[in-house]
Design an enzyme around this catalytic site. Sequence first.
Site, PDB file in Angstrom:
ATOM      1  N   HIS A 116       5.317  -0.756  10.890  1.00 51.15           N
ATOM      2  CA  HIS A 116       4.121  -0.532  10.070  1.00 51.15           C
ATOM      3  C   HIS A 116       3.266  -1.785  10.051  1.00 51.15           C
ATOM      4  O   HIS A 116       3.760  -2.898  10.091  1.00 51.15           O
ATOM      5  CB  HIS A 116       4.489  -0.116   8.640  1.00 51.15           C
ATOM      6  CG  HIS A 116       5.400  -1.068   7.929  1.00 51.15           C
ATOM      7  ND1 HIS A 116       6.754  -1.116   8.180  1.00 51.15           N
ATOM      8  CD2 HIS A 116       5.149  -2.004   6.994  1.00 51.15           C
ATOM      9  CE1 HIS A 116       7.304  -2.046   7.411  1.00 51.15           C
ATOM     10  NE2 HIS A 116       6.357  -2.612   6.691  1.00 51.15           N
TER      11      HIS A 116
ATOM     12  N   HIS B  76       0.449  -3.595   7.732  1.00 51.80           N
ATOM     13  CA  HIS B  76      -0.239  -3.644   6.433  1.00 51.80           C
ATOM     14  C   HIS B  76      -1.700  -4.015   6.680  1.00 51.80           C
ATOM     15  O   HIS B  76      -1.976  -5.021   7.346  1.00 51.80           O
ATOM     16  CB  HIS B  76       0.332  -4.753   5.541  1.00 51.80           C
ATOM     17  CG  HIS B  76       1.738  -4.570   5.088  1.00 51.80           C
ATOM     18  ND1 HIS B  76       2.058  -4.123   3.822  1.00 51.80           N
ATOM     19  CD2 HIS B  76       2.918  -4.823   5.706  1.00 51.80           C
ATOM     20  CE1 HIS B  76       3.385  -4.104   3.685  1.00 51.80           C
ATOM     21  NE2 HIS B  76       3.936  -4.520   4.817  1.00 51.80           N
TER      22      HIS B  76
END
Length: 138
Positions: free
Chosen positions: A99, A101
């Site tokens: 992921h 951010h």
Amino acid sequence: MSDCIFCSIVARDIPSSTIYEDENILAFLDITQVTKGHTLVITKQHFRNLLEMDQAASATLFAKIPVIAKHLKDTLGATGVNLISNMEAAAGQTVFHTHIHLLPRFDEQDGLHIAFETKEPDFSALAQLADQLRLEKL
Ligand code: AMP
Ligand code: ZN
């Protein structure tokens, strides 16, 4: 991956505040909202983190990052955006599914504090390190 919370989000087994989806990626709001609009962009395919991804898979993910970052900035009236991807626990990774951010920035009191403790090695030490790290071909 059965015990992965982000795979469960992709499968819609648990809810998310999704802002974008296509066949390869999903972007949704982080439940902790370090800054307003704090978004996670994930691959639909399970990878532990970027270190595990080949160039094609990471290119597919990163192709969309600037567009989403600009959208967050423009829509929220932010003045900047930070991009962070923690790889492995030593770097602060807590969810082991790739992921990115995206953190819209507003001012110095917006809740995100990044501190670089700078050092100033002499140039020969830097040159030696560059010799050690030089990549011939990617
Ligand atoms: P990291 O520490 O870089 O692995 O970041 C993991 C992030 O996932 C943290 O910022 C969490 O707040 C966020 N997170 C964990 N569970 C969820 C969830 N169910 N929905 C949205 N964000 C989540
Ligand atoms: Zn996963």
